[in-house]
Design a protein around this motif. Structure first.
Motif, PDB file in Angstrom:
ATOM      1  N   VAL A  94      -0.533  72.288  91.805  1.00 45.24           N
ATOM      2  CA  VAL A  94      -0.140  73.287  90.812  1.00 45.24           C
ATOM      3  C   VAL A  94       1.368  73.506  90.915  1.00 45.24           C
ATOM      4  CG1 VAL A  94      -0.576  75.608  89.922  1.00 45.24           C
ATOM      5  CG2 VAL A  94      -2.378  74.388  91.165  1.00 45.24           C
ATOM      6  N   HIS A  95       2.036  73.533  89.752  1.00 41.37           N
ATOM      7  CA  HIS A  95       3.488  73.669  89.696  1.00 41.37           C
ATOM      8  C   HIS A  95       3.912  74.912  88.938  1.00 41.37           C
ATOM      9  CE1 HIS A  95       3.889  69.042  90.087  1.00 41.37           C
ATOM     10  NE2 HIS A  95       4.187  69.607  91.237  1.00 41.37           N
ATOM     11  N   LEU A  96       5.045  75.470  89.335  1.00 44.97           N
ATOM     12  CA  LEU A  96       5.718  76.519  88.570  1.00 44.97           C
ATOM     13  C   LEU A  96       7.162  76.078  88.403  1.00 44.97           C
ATOM     14  CD1 LEU A  96       5.344  79.456  87.394  1.00 44.97           C
ATOM     15  CD2 LEU A  96       6.453  80.235  89.508  1.00 44.97           C
ATOM     16  N   ALA A  97       7.643  76.079  87.164  1.00 49.25           N
ATOM     17  CA  ALA A  97       8.996  75.581  86.908  1.00 49.25           C
ATOM     18  C   ALA A  97       9.710  76.453  85.889  1.00 49.25           C
ATOM     19  CB  ALA A  97       8.941  74.135  86.404  1.00 49.25           C
ATOM     20  N   VAL A  98      11.035  76.434  85.955  1.00 48.57           N
ATOM     21  CA  VAL A  98      11.890  77.086  84.970  1.00 48.57           C
ATOM     22  C   VAL A  98      12.859  76.045  84.422  1.00 48.57           C
ATOM     23  CG1 VAL A  98      11.719  79.343  86.078  1.00 48.57           C
ATOM     24  CG2 VAL A  98      13.582  77.799  86.719  1.00 48.57           C
ATOM     25  N   LYS A 135       7.954  69.883  79.071  1.00 46.85           N
ATOM     26  CA  LYS A 135       7.711  69.902  77.626  1.00 46.85           C
ATOM     27  C   LYS A 135       7.425  71.315  77.140  1.00 46.85           C
ATOM     28  CE  LYS A 135       6.298  65.100  77.071  1.00 46.85           C
ATOM     29  NZ  LYS A 135       5.337  64.141  76.499  1.00 46.85           N
ATOM     30  N   VAL A 136       6.730  72.107  77.947  1.00 48.54           N
ATOM     31  CA  VAL A 136       6.504  73.509  77.600  1.00 48.54           C
ATOM     32  C   VAL A 136       7.831  74.253  77.507  1.00 48.54           C
ATOM     33  CG1 VAL A 136       5.601  75.690  78.493  1.00 48.54           C
ATOM     34  CG2 VAL A 136       4.155  73.664  78.464  1.00 48.54           C
ATOM     35  N   LEU A 137       8.682  74.051  78.492  1.00 40.85           N
ATOM     36  CA  LEU A 137       9.979  74.733  78.520  1.00 40.85           C
ATOM     37  C   LEU A 137      10.886  74.258  77.392  1.00 40.85           C
ATOM     38  CD1 LEU A 137      10.506  74.605  82.390  1.00 40.85           C
ATOM     39  CD2 LEU A 137       9.964  76.647  81.040  1.00 40.85           C
ATOM     40  N   LEU A 138      10.831  72.961  77.092  1.00 41.00           N
ATOM     41  CA  LEU A 138      11.657  72.428  76.018  1.00 41.00           C
ATOM     42  C   LEU A 138      11.187  72.951  74.661  1.00 41.00           C
ATOM     43  CD1 LEU A 138      14.001  70.594  75.233  1.00 41.00           C
ATOM     44  CD2 LEU A 138      12.411  68.655  75.238  1.00 41.00           C
ATOM     45  N   ALA A 139       9.893  73.063  74.479  1.00 41.13           N
ATOM     46  CA  ALA A 139       9.359  73.577  73.217  1.00 41.13           C
ATOM     47  C   ALA A 139       9.807  75.008  72.965  1.00 41.13           C
ATOM     48  CB  ALA A 139       7.835  73.497  73.226  1.00 41.13           C
ATOM     49  N   ALA A 140      10.064  75.759  74.036  1.00 41.15           N
ATOM     50  CA  ALA A 140      10.481  77.149  73.903  1.00 41.15           C
ATOM     51  C   ALA A 140      11.997  77.317  73.947  1.00 41.15           C
ATOM     52  CB  ALA A 140       9.849  77.986  75.017  1.00 41.15           C
ATOM     53  N   ALA A 141      12.729  76.229  74.126  1.00 43.56           N
ATOM     54  CA  ALA A 141      14.182  76.295  74.273  1.00 43.56           C
ATOM     55  C   ALA A 141      14.866  76.511  72.920  1.00 43.56           C
ATOM     56  CB  ALA A 141      14.691  75.021  74.930  1.00 43.56           C
ATOM     57  N   PRO A 142      16.113  76.983  72.916  1.00 43.08           N
ATOM     58  CA  PRO A 142      16.871  77.134  71.666  1.00 43.08           C
ATOM     59  C   PRO A 142      17.029  75.787  70.964  1.00 43.08           C
ATOM     60  CG  PRO A 142      17.941  78.303  73.472  1.00 43.08           C
ATOM     61  CD  PRO A 142      16.854  77.468  74.087  1.00 43.08           C
ATOM     62  N   THR A 198       4.562  83.656  79.520  1.00 46.97           N
ATOM     63  CA  THR A 198       5.241  84.517  78.558  1.00 46.97           C
ATOM     64  C   THR A 198       5.209  85.966  79.039  1.00 46.97           C
ATOM     65  OG1 THR A 198       4.537  83.056  76.772  1.00 46.97           O
ATOM     66  CG2 THR A 198       5.294  85.239  76.148  1.00 46.97           C
ATOM     67  N   VAL A 199       6.321  86.649  78.857  1.00 52.54           N
ATOM     68  CA  VAL A 199       6.430  88.036  79.297  1.00 52.54           C
ATOM     69  C   VAL A 199       6.552  88.938  78.073  1.00 52.54           C
ATOM     70  CG1 VAL A 199       7.709  89.676  80.708  1.00 52.54           C
ATOM     71  CG2 VAL A 199       7.572  87.283  81.403  1.00 52.54           C
ATOM     72  N   GLU A 200       5.629  89.876  77.937  1.00 53.26           N
ATOM     73  CA  GLU A 200       5.665  90.826  76.822  1.00 53.26           C
ATOM     74  C   GLU A 200       6.573  91.992  77.213  1.00 53.26           C
ATOM     75  OE1 GLU A 200       4.194  90.242  74.004  1.00 53.26           O
ATOM     76  OE2 GLU A 200       3.059  88.465  74.638  1.00 53.26           O
ATOM     77  N   LEU A 201       7.707  92.113  76.513  1.00 54.98           N
ATOM     78  CA  LEU A 201       8.660  93.170  76.809  1.00 54.98           C
ATOM     79  C   LEU A 201       8.446  94.367  75.887  1.00 54.98           C
ATOM     80  CD1 LEU A 201      11.857  90.996  77.287  1.00 54.98           C
ATOM     81  CD2 LEU A 201      10.309  91.867  79.043  1.00 54.98           C
ATOM     82  N   THR A 202       8.940  95.524  76.310  1.00 58.30           N
ATOM     83  CA  THR A 202       8.735  96.745  75.543  1.00 58.30           C
ATOM     84  C   THR A 202       9.460  96.732  74.207  1.00 58.30           C
ATOM     85  OG1 THR A 202      10.587  97.771  76.749  1.00 58.30           O
ATOM     86  CG2 THR A 202       8.366  98.119  77.626  1.00 58.30           C
ATOM     87  N   ASP A 203      10.478  95.886  74.059  1.00 58.24           N
ATOM     88  CA  ASP A 203      11.202  95.829  72.785  1.00 58.24           C
ATOM     89  C   ASP A 203      10.558  94.855  71.803  1.00 58.24           C
ATOM     90  OD1 ASP A 203      11.811  93.373  73.857  1.00 58.24           O
ATOM     91  OD2 ASP A 203      13.973  93.712  74.011  1.00 58.24           O
ATOM     92  N   GLY A 204       9.387  94.317  72.157  1.00 61.36           N
ATOM     93  CA  GLY A 204       8.667  93.441  71.252  1.00 61.36           C
ATOM     94  C   GLY A 204       8.919  91.965  71.465  1.00 61.36           C
ATOM     95  N   ARG A 205       9.908  91.619  72.280  1.00 58.66           N
ATOM     96  CA  ARG A 205      10.183  90.204  72.548  1.00 58.66           C
ATOM     97  C   ARG A 205       9.167  89.641  73.535  1.00 58.66           C
ATOM     98  NH1 ARG A 205      15.388  89.435  75.136  1.00 58.66           N
ATOM     99  NH2 ARG A 205      15.133  91.562  75.902  1.00 58.66           N
ATOM    100  N   SER A 206       8.954  88.325  73.443  1.00 59.90           N
ATOM    101  CA  SER A 206       8.021  87.638  74.343  1.00 59.90           C
ATOM    102  C   SER A 206       8.656  86.348  74.851  1.00 59.90           C
ATOM    103  CB  SER A 206       6.701  87.344  73.621  1.00 59.90           C
ATOM    104  OG  SER A 206       6.110  88.524  73.142  1.00 59.90           O
ATOM    105  N   PRO A 207       9.666  86.448  75.697  1.00 65.17           N
ATOM    106  CA  PRO A 207      10.336  85.233  76.179  1.00 65.17           C
ATOM    107  C   PRO A 207       9.446  84.421  77.115  1.00 65.17           C
ATOM    108  CG  PRO A 207      11.138  87.153  77.366  1.00 65.17           C
ATOM    109  CD  PRO A 207      10.255  87.671  76.268  1.00 65.17           C
ATOM    110  N   VAL A 208       9.656  83.118  77.096  1.00 61.74           N
ATOM    111  CA  VAL A 208       8.980  82.226  78.049  1.00 61.74           C
ATOM    112  C   VAL A 208       9.807  82.208  79.326  1.00 61.74           C
ATOM    113  CG1 VAL A 208       8.271  79.853  78.536  1.00 61.74           C
ATOM    114  CG2 VAL A 208       7.887  80.839  76.261  1.00 61.74           C
ATOM    115  N   ALA A 209       9.260  82.755  80.382  1.00 68.90           N
ATOM    116  CA  ALA A 209       9.996  82.885  81.638  1.00 68.90           C
ATOM    117  C   ALA A 209       9.863  81.661  82.521  1.00 68.90           C
ATOM    118  CB  ALA A 209       9.515  84.110  82.404  1.00 68.90           C
ATOM    119  N   ALA A 210       8.762  80.921  82.354  1.00 68.61           N
ATOM    120  CA  ALA A 210       8.503  79.776  83.223  1.00 68.61           C
ATOM    121  C   ALA A 210       7.377  78.953  82.600  1.00 68.61           C
ATOM    122  CB  ALA A 210       8.110  80.239  84.628  1.00 68.61           C
TER     123      ALA A 210
END
Length: 254
Positions: A94-98, A135-142, A198-210
């Motif tokens: 199992v891997h965790l990556a940023v 690929k997950v991180l790239l799909a979420a990248a700018p 994905t992290v659900e923030l109080t301002d409504g954003r959901s950034p991909v953290a890892a």
């Protein structure tokens, strides 16, 4: 001198964890005499260690400092129990990556004797386009990062996707389905599946953290990867909720 010392340290990487004096001088572009002096100072401080065979390797002091980096300390501390749960249930790696530029930086890994051998290690950086978590991180990248990646595709194995059009379609599917799969694109004999954290923030954003991924032997890919997606998604949601409660992540996300 600081830049030269950093250049000496940059001579080491995943493929070159132990180097001789001459190799360090050549890889860092440092004169031999200067490299010799810098190595003595770095070894004395603990940044490097000299082995019995005369080669140098990264020392314990740099490792201790590296553990203080937020990406190591905070994310690993939060995610570690979830990675262990997934590994206990599957017995696979199992891997965790940023994302680190155009690479996936592996911040944690859990594996066992039954796990398929993989090239990734904690601290290693692998091309985004060749690994599931990447690929997950790239799909979420700018968009500009995605465009840069599509213009710099390098083949790692004969199965690596290096066609920008095909990879672009894969990234669109990752965004639609919420998961990414690879088969022998980085290592022969290994297949992977990964999902975003994905992290659900109080301002409504959901950034991909890892990205959270699992690696299995290719002969099990068709049977096991689909059923592993829900397992990863449950763990990823747990990590995301835990991250949302940390002060460090909230501060970094603002």
């Amino acid at each position: 001198m600081t830049s030269r010392a950093l250049g000496v340290l940059e001579a080491f990487d995943v493929d070159h964890p132990r180097l001789t004096l001459s190799e360090i001088a050549a890889r860092s572009g440092t004169p031999l005499t200067t490299a010799h002096r810098l190595l003595a100072e770095l070894t004395s401080w603990g940044a490097l260690a000299r082995r019995a065979d005369g080669r140098y390797e990264i020392g314990r002091r740099l490792w201790d400092l590296g553990l203080l980096a937020p990406v190591q300390a905070e994310l690993r501390q939060v995610a570690s129990p979830f990675l262990l749960d997934v590994h206990t249930a599957t017995r696979d790696t199992v891997h965790l990556a940023v994302r680190d530029g155009l690479h996936a930086l592996y911040v944690d890994r859990v594996s066992g004797r039954e796990s398929v051998p993989v090239v990734s290690q904690v601290g290693s950086r692998l091309p985004l386009h060749a690994v599931g978590v990447g690929k997950v991180l790239l799909a979420a990248a700018p968009p500009e990062v995605v465009e840069q990646a599509l213009q710099a595709l390098e083949r790692q194995t004969r199965h690596t996707v290096v066609d920008p059009v095909r990879l672009g379609r894969e990234l669109a599917e990752v965004r639609r389905s919420g998961s990414a799969r690879t088969s022998e694109e980085m290592s022969l004999g290994a297949a992977s599946v990964a999902v975003p954290v994905t992290v659900e923030l109080t301002d409504g954003r959901s950034p991909v953290a890892a990205a959270l991924g699992i690696v299995v032997p290719t002969h099990r890919a068709e049977r096991d990867l689909p059923r592993l997606v829900p397992v990863l998604q449950v763990a990823a949601r747990g990590i995301g909720r835990a991250l949302a409660r940390t002060e460090e992540f909230r501060s970094a996300a603002t």
